[in-house]
Design an enzyme around this catalytic site. Structure first.
Site, PDB file in Angstrom:
ATOM      1  N   ARG A 287       9.582   0.899  -1.149  1.00  0.00           N
ATOM      2  CA  ARG A 287      10.397   1.677  -0.203  1.00  0.00           C
ATOM      3  C   ARG A 287      10.940   2.967  -0.812  1.00  0.00           C
ATOM      4  O   ARG A 287      12.003   3.455  -0.433  1.00  0.00           O
ATOM      5  CB  ARG A 287      11.535   0.828   0.359  1.00  0.00           C
ATOM      6  CG  ARG A 287      11.057  -0.321   1.216  1.00  0.00           C
ATOM      7  CD  ARG A 287      10.446   0.259   2.470  1.00  0.00           C
ATOM      8  NE  ARG A 287      10.146  -0.758   3.453  1.00  0.00           N
ATOM      9  CZ  ARG A 287       8.921  -0.923   3.956  1.00  0.00           C
ATOM     10  NH1 ARG A 287       7.927  -0.186   3.547  1.00  0.00           N
ATOM     11  NH2 ARG A 287       8.722  -1.833   4.876  1.00  0.00           N
ATOM     12  N   SER A 288      10.211   3.524  -1.748  1.00  0.00           N
ATOM     13  CA  SER A 288      10.639   4.763  -2.402  1.00  0.00           C
ATOM     14  C   SER A 288      10.289   6.005  -1.599  1.00  0.00           C
ATOM     15  O   SER A 288      10.768   7.092  -1.893  1.00  0.00           O
ATOM     16  CB  SER A 288       9.982   4.873  -3.779  1.00  0.00           C
ATOM     17  OG  SER A 288       8.568   4.961  -3.630  1.00  0.00           O
TER      18      SER A 288
ATOM     19  N   SER B 188       4.446   6.632   0.026  1.00  0.00           N
ATOM     20  CA  SER B 188       3.339   6.759   0.983  1.00  0.00           C
ATOM     21  C   SER B 188       3.556   7.928   1.930  1.00  0.00           C
ATOM     22  O   SER B 188       2.642   8.732   2.157  1.00  0.00           O
ATOM     23  CB  SER B 188       3.155   5.461   1.776  1.00  0.00           C
ATOM     24  OG  SER B 188       2.711   4.425   0.937  1.00  0.00           O
TER      25      SER B 188
ATOM     26  N   THR C 157      -5.811  -0.457   1.718  1.00  0.00           N
ATOM     27  CA  THR C 157      -6.227  -1.614   0.933  1.00  0.00           C
ATOM     28  C   THR C 157      -5.474  -2.886   1.300  1.00  0.00           C
ATOM     29  O   THR C 157      -5.868  -3.971   0.873  1.00  0.00           O
ATOM     30  CB  THR C 157      -6.050  -1.348  -0.571  1.00  0.00           C
ATOM     31  OG1 THR C 157      -4.669  -1.121  -0.838  1.00  0.00           O
ATOM     32  CG2 THR C 157      -6.871  -0.152  -1.022  1.00  0.00           C
TER      33      THR C 157
ATOM     34  N   HIS D 286       2.848   1.920   8.774  1.00  0.00           N
ATOM     35  CA  HIS D 286       1.949   2.885   8.137  1.00  0.00           C
ATOM     36  C   HIS D 286       0.933   3.402   9.150  1.00  0.00           C
ATOM     37  O   HIS D 286       0.648   4.602   9.199  1.00  0.00           O
ATOM     38  CB  HIS D 286       1.222   2.238   6.949  1.00  0.00           C
ATOM     39  CG  HIS D 286       2.028   2.184   5.702  1.00  0.00           C
ATOM     40  ND1 HIS D 286       1.750   2.956   4.607  1.00  0.00           N
ATOM     41  CD2 HIS D 286       3.112   1.440   5.381  1.00  0.00           C
ATOM     42  CE1 HIS D 286       2.633   2.692   3.661  1.00  0.00           C
ATOM     43  NE2 HIS D 286       3.456   1.778   4.096  1.00  0.00           N
TER      44      HIS D 286
ATOM     45  N   ASP E  52       1.194   3.581  12.436  1.00  0.00           N
ATOM     46  CA  ASP E  52       1.854   4.405  13.449  1.00  0.00           C
ATOM     47  C   ASP E  52       2.177   5.803  12.942  1.00  0.00           C
ATOM     48  O   ASP E  52       2.249   6.754  13.722  1.00  0.00           O
ATOM     49  CB  ASP E  52       3.144   3.729  13.929  1.00  0.00           C
ATOM     50  CG  ASP E  52       2.883   2.456  14.705  1.00  0.00           C
ATOM     51  OD1 ASP E  52       1.725   2.224  15.134  1.00  0.00           O
ATOM     52  OD2 ASP E  52       3.841   1.670  14.879  1.00  0.00           O
TER      53      ASP E  52
END
EC number: 2.7.1.156
Length: 175
Positions: free
Chosen positions: A10-11, A14, A32, A49, A51
């Site tokens: 949660r950093s 992405s 992956t 991710h 969405d």
């Protein structure tokens, strides 16, 4: 160009990695992660991710990254993430109980494919070496193997960025 984006859970790694591609760019997003049966929390993470991705991006749910990197592909590739890929590699080779380095031949092929690719690649990966030593042997194996993988990718990367609390810190830049 290869950019490695590291960060903890949660950093924001992405989302930060996704923003590296200009609006309207065609991107091959290599996901992956696989949903686990009855794990609704993980399924929700995957959905979030999905969405967030632009509609023109093509998503491939793959664990054979070398095939993606060596076959004809898009000029922009986002891999999210190497830690989940490594988990699948360890699973497929039944290497959880084997000595460290048992998956190194597969990692070597990935490193060679990343280094040889002419695509713009952004690879996202967890940074797991800053926490406590895992209690289980499997946890320690994963942490050690992922640490080794991250270091090898960083070696061939043009840019390495650590994302903490949504803030990027450039660790390496060959530009």
């Amino acid at each position: 160009m290869l950019t490695l984006v590291l960060g903890g859970a949660r950093s924001g790694k992405s989302a930060w990695a996704e923003a590296l591609f200009p609006e309207g760019a065609e991107v091959l997003y290599v996901a992956t992660a696989r949903p686990w049966p009855d794990d609704h929390d993980f399924a929700a993470r995957i959905q979030a991710h999905q969405d967030r991705r632009p509609s023109q991006w093509v998503t491939e749910d793959r664990t054979e990254l070398v095939d993606v990197l060596t076959a004809p592909h898009a000029s922009n590739i986002l891999i999210d993430d190497l830690g989940t890929w490594l988990t699948h590699v360890i699973d497929e080779r039944e290497a959880w109980e084997r000595p460290r380095g048992a998956v190194q031949p597969v990692v070597d092929k990935l490193i060679a494919a990343l280094a040889a690719s002419s695509a713009r690649i952004v690879a996202v990966t967890p940074e797991v070496g800053m926490g406590v030593i895992p209690e289980s042997a499997a946890g320690r194996l994963f942490r050690d193997e992922l640490g080794r993988l991250n270091a090898q990718v960083a070696e061939v990367a043009d840019e390495v960025v650590l994302v903490v609390a949504g803030i990027p810190l450039t660790l390496k830049s060959d530009n």
